[in-house]
Write a protein that holds these residues in place. Sequence first.
Motif, PDB file in Angstrom:
ATOM      1  N   ALA A 121       0.831  -1.201   0.000  1.00 44.27           N
ATOM      2  CA  ALA A 121       0.000   0.000   0.000  1.00 44.27           C
ATOM      3  C   ALA A 121       0.865   1.250   0.000  1.00 44.27           C
ATOM      4  CB  ALA A 121      -0.934  -0.015   1.212  1.00 44.27           C
ATOM      5  N   LEU A 122       1.909   1.267   0.823  1.00 50.33           N
ATOM      6  CA  LEU A 122       2.808   2.417   0.866  1.00 50.33           C
ATOM      7  C   LEU A 122       3.443   2.678  -0.500  1.00 50.33           C
ATOM      8  CD1 LEU A 122       4.649   1.916   4.275  1.00 50.33           C
ATOM      9  CD2 LEU A 122       3.219   3.865   3.659  1.00 50.33           C
ATOM     10  N   ALA A 123       3.734   1.597  -1.225  1.00 50.34           N
ATOM     11  CA  ALA A 123       4.378   1.738  -2.526  1.00 50.34           C
ATOM     12  C   ALA A 123       3.489   2.437  -3.538  1.00 50.34           C
ATOM     13  CB  ALA A 123       4.795   0.369  -3.058  1.00 50.34           C
ATOM     14  N   THR A 124       2.171   2.459  -3.298  1.00 53.60           N
ATOM     15  CA  THR A 124       1.250   3.113  -4.234  1.00 53.60           C
ATOM     16  C   THR A 124       1.127   4.610  -3.984  1.00 53.60           C
ATOM     17  OG1 THR A 124      -0.754   2.837  -2.867  1.00 53.60           O
ATOM     18  CG2 THR A 124      -0.111   0.982  -4.290  1.00 53.60           C
ATOM     19  N   LEU A 125       1.613   5.078  -2.844  1.00 55.92           N
ATOM     20  CA  LEU A 125       1.476   6.491  -2.509  1.00 55.92           C
ATOM     21  C   LEU A 125       2.478   7.345  -3.290  1.00 55.92           C
ATOM     22  CD1 LEU A 125       1.180   6.429   1.400  1.00 55.92           C
ATOM     23  CD2 LEU A 125      -0.672   6.624  -0.270  1.00 55.92           C
ATOM     24  N   PRO A 126       2.127   8.606  -3.496  1.00 56.88           N
ATOM     25  CA  PRO A 126       3.122   9.525  -4.068  1.00 56.88           C
ATOM     26  C   PRO A 126       4.328   9.562  -3.147  1.00 56.88           C
ATOM     27  CG  PRO A 126       0.938  10.508  -4.127  1.00 56.88           C
ATOM     28  CD  PRO A 126       0.819   9.259  -3.303  1.00 56.88           C
ATOM     29  N   GLU A 127       5.473   9.767  -3.723  1.00 56.57           N
ATOM     30  CA  GLU A 127       6.728   9.713  -2.987  1.00 56.57           C
ATOM     31  C   GLU A 127       6.733  10.612  -1.749  1.00 56.57           C
ATOM     32  OE1 GLU A 127      10.719  11.208  -4.673  1.00 56.57           O
ATOM     33  OE2 GLU A 127      10.402   9.222  -5.540  1.00 56.57           O
ATOM     34  N   HIS A 128       6.219  11.848  -1.892  1.00 57.61           N
ATOM     35  CA  HIS A 128       6.292  12.794  -0.786  1.00 57.61           C
ATOM     36  C   HIS A 128       5.384  12.377   0.375  1.00 57.61           C
ATOM     37  CE1 HIS A 128       3.095  14.252  -3.485  1.00 57.61           C
ATOM     38  NE2 HIS A 128       2.493  14.669  -2.396  1.00 57.61           N
ATOM     39  N   GLN A 129       4.236  11.763   0.065  1.00 56.61           N
ATOM     40  CA  GLN A 129       3.345  11.293   1.130  1.00 56.61           C
ATOM     41  C   GLN A 129       3.954  10.080   1.834  1.00 56.61           C
ATOM     42  OE1 GLN A 129      -0.538  10.554  -0.497  1.00 56.61           O
ATOM     43  NE2 GLN A 129      -0.857  12.702  -1.083  1.00 56.61           N
ATOM     44  N   ARG A 130       4.542   9.205   1.057  1.00 54.75           N
ATOM     45  CA  ARG A 130       5.141   7.998   1.622  1.00 54.75           C
ATOM     46  C   ARG A 130       6.244   8.350   2.607  1.00 54.75           C
ATOM     47  NH1 ARG A 130       8.683   3.497  -1.652  1.00 54.75           N
ATOM     48  NH2 ARG A 130       8.582   1.859  -0.103  1.00 54.75           N
ATOM     49  N   MET A 131       7.117   9.289   2.204  1.00 56.62           N
ATOM     50  CA  MET A 131       8.221   9.649   3.078  1.00 56.62           C
ATOM     51  C   MET A 131       7.732  10.297   4.363  1.00 56.62           C
ATOM     52  SD  MET A 131      10.798   8.432   1.710  1.00 56.62           S
ATOM     53  CE  MET A 131      11.706   8.985   3.135  1.00 56.62           C
ATOM     54  N   ALA A 132       6.705  11.133   4.267  1.00 56.35           N
ATOM     55  CA  ALA A 132       6.171  11.776   5.470  1.00 56.35           C
ATOM     56  C   ALA A 132       5.608  10.730   6.421  1.00 56.35           C
ATOM     57  CB  ALA A 132       5.087  12.787   5.091  1.00 56.35           C
ATOM     58  N   LEU A 133       4.870   9.757   5.890  1.00 57.39           N
ATOM     59  CA  LEU A 133       4.289   8.713   6.738  1.00 57.39           C
ATOM     60  C   LEU A 133       5.368   7.840   7.372  1.00 57.39           C
ATOM     61  CD1 LEU A 133       1.176   7.479   4.717  1.00 57.39           C
ATOM     62  CD2 LEU A 133       1.205   8.753   6.855  1.00 57.39           C
ATOM     63  N   VAL A 134       6.377   7.494   6.610  1.00 52.89           N
ATOM     64  CA  VAL A 134       7.452   6.654   7.145  1.00 52.89           C
ATOM     65  C   VAL A 134       8.148   7.365   8.304  1.00 52.89           C
ATOM     66  CG1 VAL A 134       9.743   5.726   6.641  1.00 52.89           C
ATOM     67  CG2 VAL A 134       7.860   5.277   5.081  1.00 52.89           C
TER      68      VAL A 134
END
Length: 205
Positions: A121-134
């Motif tokens: 699921a994380l892999a489907t997010l835009p890069e900037h959203q994924r990094m913020a969540l991580v």
Amino acid sequence: MSERSDADLLAAHVAGDADAFGELVHRHQSRLWAVAVRTLGDREEAADALQDALVSAFRRAGSYRGEAAVTTWLHRIVVNACLDRVRRRAARPAVPLPEQEPADHRDAHASTETALDVRAALATLPEHQRMALVLVDMHGLPVSEAAAVLGVAEGTVKSRCARGRAALLPLLAPGGNRSAGSDVPGMDPPAETKEAAVPTEGERA
């Protein structure tokens, strides 16, 4: 054990102290490793990214100006190294399977499936959203520190997290039996999603 601060160790490294950088890395390696693993979802790639980041930090230590904490500076370098690898594999995001998973360990198997669901699921997010969540939800960095690592405003980090959580919710709970918050360690349900309706400055990429 040295009582020197992170900044002192970095300065000593720049001045030629052969042991200072190794001591600095030993002090923070576990946190930097966690960021790399959770960002990339693959231990081999995470190890390579962390190695690239540490080599870069070693060589660029003289560019550190003290405008942010040394840990923030190191996190930024690790994040950038991970992003480089994310971009390289963007056309073919992969979710690695564990090397060994006993078939009779049902609880462990269920836990692994959940982890794979989250990574996919994380892999489907835009890069900037994924990094913020991580950084915020999975690694536990304060919003202020995550903002410094990513080079954006705190409001932008909050917005990206909210949008990312909202996007993950239907992916992780297709039948309404799961919530993004319950599946991702440290991730709260997207209570503040409504606050992110208007993009903040810098919320473009």
